[in-house]
Design a protein around this motif. Structure first.
Motif, PDB file in Angstrom:
ATOM      1  N   LYS A  38       0.816  -1.205   0.000  1.00 26.90           N
ATOM      2  CA  LYS A  38       0.000   0.000   0.000  1.00 26.90           C
ATOM      3  C   LYS A  38       0.851   1.257   0.000  1.00 26.90           C
ATOM      4  CE  LYS A  38      -3.828  -0.196   2.422  1.00 26.90           C
ATOM      5  NZ  LYS A  38      -4.753  -0.384   3.572  1.00 26.90           N
ATOM      6  N   GLU A  39       2.191   1.054   0.033  1.00 27.77           N
ATOM      7  CA  GLU A  39       3.138   2.161  -0.110  1.00 27.77           C
ATOM      8  C   GLU A  39       4.459   1.601  -0.605  1.00 27.77           C
ATOM      9  OE1 GLU A  39       4.718   3.965   3.504  1.00 27.77           O
ATOM     10  OE2 GLU A  39       3.741   2.385   4.684  1.00 27.77           O
ATOM     11  N   GLY A  40       5.319   2.488  -1.104  1.00 24.89           N
ATOM     12  CA  GLY A  40       6.589   2.056  -1.658  1.00 24.89           C
ATOM     13  C   GLY A  40       7.669   1.880  -0.603  1.00 24.89           C
ATOM     14  N   GLY A  41       8.729   1.175  -0.990  1.00 21.48           N
ATOM     15  CA  GLY A  41       9.851   0.958  -0.089  1.00 21.48           C
ATOM     16  C   GLY A  41      10.717  -0.187  -0.576  1.00 21.48           C
ATOM     17  N   ILE A  42      11.446  -0.806   0.342  1.00 17.61           N
ATOM     18  CA  ILE A  42      12.304  -1.939   0.043  1.00 17.61           C
ATOM     19  C   ILE A  42      11.747  -3.167   0.760  1.00 17.61           C
ATOM     20  CG2 ILE A  42      14.635  -2.901   0.209  1.00 17.61           C
ATOM     21  CD1 ILE A  42      14.472  -0.499  -1.636  1.00 17.61           C
ATOM     22  N   LEU A  43      11.584  -4.258   0.033  1.00 14.82           N
ATOM     23  CA  LEU A  43      11.029  -5.468   0.640  1.00 14.82           C
ATOM     24  C   LEU A  43      12.077  -6.212   1.450  1.00 14.82           C
ATOM     25  CD1 LEU A  43       8.654  -7.467   0.917  1.00 14.82           C
ATOM     26  CD2 LEU A  43       9.587  -8.681  -1.057  1.00 14.82           C
ATOM     27  N   ALA A  44      11.667  -6.692   2.622  1.00 17.42           N
ATOM     28  CA  ALA A  44      12.470  -7.599   3.436  1.00 17.42           C
ATOM     29  C   ALA A  44      11.504  -8.478   4.220  1.00 17.42           C
ATOM     30  CB  ALA A  44      13.403  -6.845   4.371  1.00 17.42           C
ATOM     31  N   GLY A  45      11.999  -9.612   4.663  1.00 18.17           N
ATOM     32  CA  GLY A  45      11.169 -10.527   5.438  1.00 18.17           C
ATOM     33  C   GLY A  45      10.740 -11.760   4.671  1.00 18.17           C
ATOM     34  N   GLU A  46      11.176 -11.858   3.416  1.00 21.32           N
ATOM     35  CA  GLU A  46      10.746 -12.976   2.564  1.00 21.32           C
ATOM     36  C   GLU A  46      11.092 -14.331   3.179  1.00 21.32           C
ATOM     37  OE1 GLU A  46      11.526 -14.761  -1.954  1.00 21.32           O
ATOM     38  OE2 GLU A  46      12.562 -12.947  -1.276  1.00 21.32           O
ATOM     39  N   ILE A  47      12.326 -14.502   3.671  1.00 20.35           N
ATOM     40  CA  ILE A  47      12.717 -15.825   4.160  1.00 20.35           C
ATOM     41  C   ILE A  47      11.944 -16.198   5.428  1.00 20.35           C
ATOM     42  CG2 ILE A  47      15.009 -15.695   3.123  1.00 20.35           C
ATOM     43  CD1 ILE A  47      16.170 -15.044   5.823  1.00 20.35           C
ATOM     44  N   TYR A  48      11.547 -15.212   6.225  1.00 18.37           N
ATOM     45  CA  TYR A  48      10.745 -15.490   7.410  1.00 18.37           C
ATOM     46  C   TYR A  48       9.315 -15.845   7.001  1.00 18.37           C
ATOM     47  CZ  TYR A  48      14.370 -13.831  10.592  1.00 18.37           C
ATOM     48  OH  TYR A  48      15.539 -13.692  11.310  1.00 18.37           O
ATOM     49  N   ALA A  49       8.766 -15.119   6.043  1.00 16.11           N
ATOM     50  CA  ALA A  49       7.403 -15.387   5.586  1.00 16.11           C
ATOM     51  C   ALA A  49       7.307 -16.763   4.939  1.00 16.11           C
ATOM     52  CB  ALA A  49       6.973 -14.303   4.600  1.00 16.11           C
ATOM     53  N   LYS A  50       8.329 -17.137   4.171  1.00 16.87           N
ATOM     54  CA  LYS A  50       8.327 -18.463   3.556  1.00 16.87           C
ATOM     55  C   LYS A  50       8.416 -19.559   4.614  1.00 16.87           C
ATOM     56  CE  LYS A  50      10.187 -17.498  -1.063  1.00 16.87           C
ATOM     57  NZ  LYS A  50      11.352 -17.677  -1.972  1.00 16.87           N
ATOM     58  N   ALA A  51       9.186 -19.302   5.655  1.00 14.36           N
ATOM     59  CA  ALA A  51       9.285 -20.276   6.748  1.00 14.36           C
ATOM     60  C   ALA A  51       7.943 -20.440   7.452  1.00 14.36           C
ATOM     61  CB  ALA A  51      10.361 -19.848   7.746  1.00 14.36           C
ATOM     62  N   LEU A  52       7.204 -19.342   7.599  1.00 13.85           N
ATOM     63  CA  LEU A  52       5.881 -19.410   8.202  1.00 13.85           C
ATOM     64  C   LEU A  52       4.940 -20.222   7.319  1.00 13.85           C
ATOM     65  CD1 LEU A  52       3.911 -16.583   9.933  1.00 13.85           C
ATOM     66  CD2 LEU A  52       2.783 -18.036   8.262  1.00 13.85           C
ATOM     67  N   ALA A  53       4.980 -19.970   6.013  1.00 16.94           N
ATOM     68  CA  ALA A  53       4.115 -20.699   5.093  1.00 16.94           C
ATOM     69  C   ALA A  53       4.405 -22.198   5.134  1.00 16.94           C
ATOM     70  CB  ALA A  53       4.297 -20.165   3.673  1.00 16.94           C
ATOM     71  N   LYS A  54       5.687 -22.545   5.199  1.00 16.73           N
ATOM     72  CA  LYS A  54       6.063 -23.953   5.258  1.00 16.73           C
ATOM     73  C   LYS A  54       5.597 -24.588   6.562  1.00 16.73           C
ATOM     74  CE  LYS A  54      10.043 -27.027   4.679  1.00 16.73           C
ATOM     75  NZ  LYS A  54      11.507 -27.097   4.408  1.00 16.73           N
ATOM     76  N   THR A  55       5.746 -23.849   7.653  1.00 12.62           N
ATOM     77  CA  THR A  55       5.334 -24.361   8.962  1.00 12.62           C
ATOM     78  C   THR A  55       3.831 -24.565   9.037  1.00 12.62           C
ATOM     79  OG1 THR A  55       7.193 -23.266  10.062  1.00 12.62           O
ATOM     80  CG2 THR A  55       5.317 -23.849  11.440  1.00 12.62           C
ATOM     81  N   GLU A  56       3.076 -23.612   8.494  1.00 14.22           N
ATOM     82  CA  GLU A  56       1.614 -23.664   8.558  1.00 14.22           C
ATOM     83  C   GLU A  56       0.983 -24.388   7.369  1.00 14.22           C
ATOM     84  OE1 GLU A  56      -0.377 -22.104  11.488  1.00 14.22           O
ATOM     85  OE2 GLU A  56       1.556 -23.106  11.781  1.00 14.22           O
ATOM     86  N   LYS A  57       1.832 -24.816   6.424  1.00 15.47           N
ATOM     87  CA  LYS A  57       1.407 -25.653   5.308  1.00 15.47           C
ATOM     88  C   LYS A  57       0.392 -24.966   4.389  1.00 15.47           C
ATOM     89  CE  LYS A  57       2.349 -30.051   7.628  1.00 15.47           C
ATOM     90  NZ  LYS A  57       3.086 -29.444   8.758  1.00 15.47           N
ATOM     91  N   PHE A  58       0.780 -23.786   3.883  1.00 13.14           N
ATOM     92  CA  PHE A  58       0.031 -23.172   2.788  1.00 13.14           C
ATOM     93  C   PHE A  58       1.015 -22.733   1.714  1.00 13.14           C
ATOM     94  CE2 PHE A  58       0.718 -19.651   5.802  1.00 13.14           C
ATOM     95  CZ  PHE A  58       1.198 -18.628   4.982  1.00 13.14           C
ATOM     96  N   ASP A  59       0.521 -22.636   0.494  1.00 17.56           N
ATOM     97  CA  ASP A  59       1.377 -22.287  -0.641  1.00 17.56           C
ATOM     98  C   ASP A  59       1.659 -20.789  -0.637  1.00 17.56           C
ATOM     99  OD1 ASP A  59       1.281 -24.924  -1.463  1.00 17.56           O
ATOM    100  OD2 ASP A  59      -0.399 -24.603  -2.829  1.00 17.56           O
TER     101      ASP A  59
END
Length: 273
Positions: A38-59
């Motif tokens: 909803k605003e511009g910037g630099i993305l970070a947190g991808e590896i943590y978010a992917k780890a959450l998705a893997k843990t909670e078992k969603f694509d």
């Protein structure tokens, strides 16, 4: 990844408590959602978010990646899974991305001011309790270099330490016998006289704390003429407005706690298709 997995599991437990009340009454089937900037910037947190998705078992498929520039309206990631899982994970997933991206964005603002100069941009230990690894990771994504991760990777003598030491040269000589051979000793100095004493005592790094750029230029000149092997770090209330003034003095590094503790979360949202 072990620390990341533990971090993610603890974050899920914190939010879900004894269990999301929506979980047992959620509609069946698989649903799709997207995460939108909803605003511009630099993305970070991808590896943590992917780890959450893997843990909670969603694509989870990221369309933008750590370090990339975001514009308002960009789709960051596509998600698919059970409604109960996606919704119980939503806040934690977004919190991690928003928090990390805010820090990365602030680090990028600092680094872009001095990217043409041969000087390192450092963060500090001014991090939120239990979030140091996470916040310093986000700082790196944005272009900063980590200073100390903890008290165990550099012997830094700040003003409070120095008040307990009567003979600095003897202290450093004795300390060299106790700490690792490859560990550096850094000493915080607020005056030119303190700098000279610390250099003579055998410091590896001098932190010029709360000095003006003109004062630091004098320190750089003295260092270059007498102790060229010693590294110089500028620190103390350095802001986006002043970071370049300090960078052109000739110091080797600039540290600023603002990279982390003054960063503002970016605004992201999750929308279901």
């Amino acid at each position: 990844m072990i620390n990341i997995k533990k971090f993610v599991k603890n974050a899920i437990i914190e939010d879900n408590g004894r269990g999301d009340l929506f979980y047992d009454v959620a509609p069946k089937g698989r649903f799709k959602a997207k995460v939108i900037a909803k605003e511009g910037g630099i993305l970070a947190g991808e590896i943590y978010a992917k780890a959450l998705a893997k843990t909670e078992k969603f694509d989870c498929k990221f369309l933008k990646h750590d370090g990339q520039i975001l514009k308002k309206g960009d789709i960051i990631a596509l998600l698919e899974g059970k409604a109960s899982i996606l919704l119980s994970s939503e806040r934690t997933f977004l919190n991690m991305l928003q928090h990390a991206s805010g820090i990365a964005t602030m680090a990028n603002r600092f680094s872009s001011k001095i990217e043409d100069l041969d000087v390192a941009l450092l963060d500090t230990r001014k991090t939120r309790p239990q979030l140091r690894d996470f916040e310093k990771y986000a700082s790196r994504v944005g272009g900063a270099i980590n200073h100390r991760l903890g008290l165990d990777d550099c012997l830094m003598l700040k003003d409070t330490h120095l008040r307990t030491i009567s003979d600095l040269k003897s202290f450093i000589r004795d300390a060299r016998k106790r700490i690792s051979w490859v560990t550096k000793i850094e000493i915080e100095c607020e005056t030119f006289e303190q700098v000279k004493e610390a250099m003579d005592a055998g410091a590896d790094i001098i932190m010029c704390d709360n000095m003006t750029p003109n004062q630091i230029r004098d320190v750089v000149k003295f260092r270059d003429e007498n102790y060229p092997h010693i590294l110089l770090e500028a620190s103390g209330n350095i802001s986006l407005n002043t970071v370049r003034d300090y960078a052109i003095t000739g110091v080797d590094a600039i540290s600023s706690g603002s990279i982390i503790h003054q960063a503002t979360w970016l605004d992201f949202s999750m929308k279901f298709d």
